[in-house]
Design an enzyme around this catalytic site. Structure first.
Site, mmCIF file in Angstrom:
data_model
loop_
_atom_site.group_PDB
_atom_site.id
_atom_site.type_symbol
_atom_site.label_atom_id
_atom_site.label_comp_id
_atom_site.label_asym_id
_atom_site.label_seq_id
_atom_site.Cartn_x
_atom_site.Cartn_y
_atom_site.Cartn_z
ATOM 1 N N LYS A 1 0.836 -1.215 0.000
ATOM 2 C CA LYS A 1 0.000 0.000 0.000
ATOM 3 C C LYS A 1 0.859 1.249 0.000
ATOM 4 C CE LYS A 1 -4.372 -1.806 1.382
ATOM 5 N NZ LYS A 1 -5.624 -1.717 2.098
ATOM 6 N N LYS B 1 -5.020 -10.486 -6.229
ATOM 7 C CA LYS B 1 -6.147 -10.741 -5.330
ATOM 8 C C LYS B 1 -7.336 -9.862 -5.715
ATOM 9 C CE LYS B 1 -6.251 -8.663 -1.162
ATOM 10 N NZ LYS B 1 -7.306 -8.370 -0.216
ATOM 11 N N LYS C 1 -11.180 -4.574 -2.949
ATOM 12 C CA LYS C 1 -11.986 -3.356 -3.087
ATOM 13 C C LYS C 1 -11.238 -2.278 -3.839
ATOM 14 C CE LYS C 1 -13.418 -3.642 1.553
ATOM 15 N NZ LYS C 1 -12.310 -3.153 2.345
HETATM 16 P P1 ATP Z 1 -8.547 -3.059 0.376
HETATM 17 O O1 ATP Z 1 -8.425 -3.194 -1.114
HETATM 18 O O2 ATP Z 1 -9.122 -1.767 0.876
HETATM 19 O O3 ATP Z 1 -7.327 -3.544 1.132
HETATM 20 P P2 ATP Z 1 -9.813 -5.608 0.629
HETATM 21 O O4 ATP Z 1 -10.806 -5.962 -0.425
HETATM 22 O O5 ATP Z 1 -8.477 -6.280 0.590
HETATM 23 O O6 ATP Z 1 -9.682 -4.053 0.721
HETATM 24 P P3 ATP Z 1 -10.245 -5.670 3.501
HETATM 25 O O7 ATP Z 1 -11.167 -4.696 4.124
HETATM 26 O O8 ATP Z 1 -8.776 -5.426 3.637
HETATM 27 O O9 ATP Z 1 -10.569 -5.887 1.968
HETATM 28 O O10 ATP Z 1 -10.557 -7.126 4.017
HETATM 29 C C1 ATP Z 1 -11.759 -7.563 4.582
HETATM 30 C C2 ATP Z 1 -11.702 -9.065 4.753
HETATM 31 O O11 ATP Z 1 -11.827 -9.704 3.489
HETATM 32 C C3 ATP Z 1 -10.364 -9.546 5.324
HETATM 33 O O12 ATP Z 1 -10.627 -10.598 6.219
HETATM 34 C C4 ATP Z 1 -9.616 -10.033 4.140
HETATM 35 O O13 ATP Z 1 -8.661 -11.028 4.446
HETATM 36 C C5 ATP Z 1 -10.746 -10.613 3.291
HETATM 37 N N1 ATP Z 1 -10.409 -10.596 1.874
HETATM 38 C C6 ATP Z 1 -10.075 -9.504 1.139
HETATM 39 N N2 ATP Z 1 -9.852 -9.844 -0.131
HETATM 40 C C7 ATP Z 1 -10.033 -11.192 -0.218
HETATM 41 C C8 ATP Z 1 -9.931 -12.138 -1.285
HETATM 42 N N3 ATP Z 1 -9.617 -11.775 -2.503
HETATM 43 N N4 ATP Z 1 -10.192 -13.437 -1.015
HETATM 44 C C9 ATP Z 1 -10.531 -13.821 0.230
HETATM 45 N N5 ATP Z 1 -10.638 -12.983 1.285
HETATM 46 C C10 ATP Z 1 -10.392 -11.679 1.074
#
Ligand code: ATP
Ligand code: LTN
Length: 337
Positions: free
Chosen positions: A118, A201, A204
């Protein structure tokens, strides 16, 4: 689910209100929130203070916080069973966060992959982005959580939380529960990959929105995104993370949305056409009821009421546990005049 035999007694997890939730968030984390609420005392928060570690538009953050709470409820977390609350409504998290900052080392924070990824994307890197895992450790330890359901990408942060907890137990005598990760394997949804690039991955904040299925995507959009999803050479539908990452990712989604095993799915298809159509339909049938429920929860005051009650419940527990940390660290308790 690879877990130890530590009994699941108290669960905490959180998701950042940093944009629209994806199917990755749902299958990696939230699906387990819904399941665990019936097995343990559960706390699920919307970690708005974590979102502030990168610049946020205030209005967007405000709306995303309430929307995420609606999604928690719409996805099946029952506010009468589990405690749903906004992190910043319980100031004890921030207070314990400071004690965690004073119990962690710059070296270990600098090694966190999420920080490295990040910070590489930011023009300026806030101090909060670096100390982020300390606040996360506070979120968890303040409830003395036994388990933390998250996706695979959070494993390193959890390891750090465990290191801090162990360190505190050595320094001040056993008083903190060392939390266990509750992370699905990749085949169980612990790491859902982007549809447009299965080496990344689903997330969001992914640059290409076509790589994500958002929980609020309309059926047509879901169908189109799945049709355009990157598949691999050949036409066999087989689970092979290394050589067929695109197809494997879609198989995991189909399996999680229908309950079929990967073997059953593999035996059923001999090409990508019908397979992709079924993946899209399965996702739509899981998301449609959630989307409807989110709309119902937009009625004025409904989600605010749930969050008000949740904060009261969480705060009572958090304040009680914070007092124990304060006492162990040697902070003099405040006497009311
Ligand atoms: P950002 O892009 O803002 O980091 P993010 O989509 O990675 O957001 P988080 O808010 O960081 O989401 O994560 C929320 C939950 O979803 C966490 O437990 C994280 O491990 C899980 N998670 C996020 N992306 C994935 C994915 N691609 N597959 C499985 N679990 C996920
Ligand atoms: N770091 C997590 C969000 C998060 C969290 C937590 C998860 C903040 N506090 C406590 C589990 C427990 C993330 O980026 N997904």
């Amino acid at each position: 689910m690879a877990t130890t035999n530590v009994p699941v007694t108290r669960v905490l997890s959180g998701i950042q209100p940093t944009g629209q939730l994806t199917l990755g968030n749902y299958v990696g984390a939230m699906k387990n929130f819904v399941k665990l609420q019936h097995e343990a005392e559960c706390y699920f928060c919307i970690v708005d203070m974590h979102a502030l570690t990168v610049p946020q538009d205030p209005k967007a953050l405000y709306n995303a916080t309430l929307d995420l709470a609606r999604i928690y409820v719409a996805a099946g977390i029952d506010p009468n069973v589990a405690t749903i609350f906004v992190q910043s409504h319980v100031p004890a998290h921030a207070e314990l966060g400071w004690l965690m900052e004073c119990s962690s080392y710059i070296g270990e924070l600098g090694r966190m992959t999420q920080f490295k990824d990040k910070s590489a994307k930011q023009e300026v890197v806030t101090t909060g982005l670096m100390t982020y895992p300390c606040l996360m450790a506070a979120d968890i330890l303040i409830y003395q959580a036994s388990h933390v359901p998250v996706g695979e990408d959070q494993r390193q942060h959890l390891e750090l939380t465990r290191d801090i907890a162990t360190r505190l137990n050595h320094r001040f005598g056993d008083f903190v529960t060392v939390p266990e990760p509750y992370i699905p394997s990749k085949a169980e949804g612990g790491r859902i990959m982007a549809l447009t690039d299965p080496t990344k991955k689903m997330s969001k904040t992914l640059e290409d929105p076509n790589g994500n299925i958002y929980l609020m995507d309309p059926p047509k959009v879901i169908m189109n995104k799945i049709k355009r999803a990157v598949t691999d050479l050949g036409r066999e539908v087989v689970y092979d993370e290394e050589n067929k990452p695109g197809v494997s990712n879609l198989m995991v989604l189909l399996s999680l949305c229908t309950g079929q095993t990967l073997d059953e799915i593999s035996a059923k298809y001999d090409g990508y056409g019908q397979f992709k159509k079924d993946v899209a339909e399965a996702i739509i049938s899981v998301l449609e009821p959630i989307q409807q429920k989110v709309e119902e929860l937009r009625a004025p005051g409904v989600i605010e009421e749930i969050l008000a009650k949740g904060a009261d419940k969480a705060e009572a527990v958090a304040n009680r546990n914070l007092a124990v940390f304060r006492e162990r660290f040697g902070l003099v308790p405040r006497r009311r005049a």
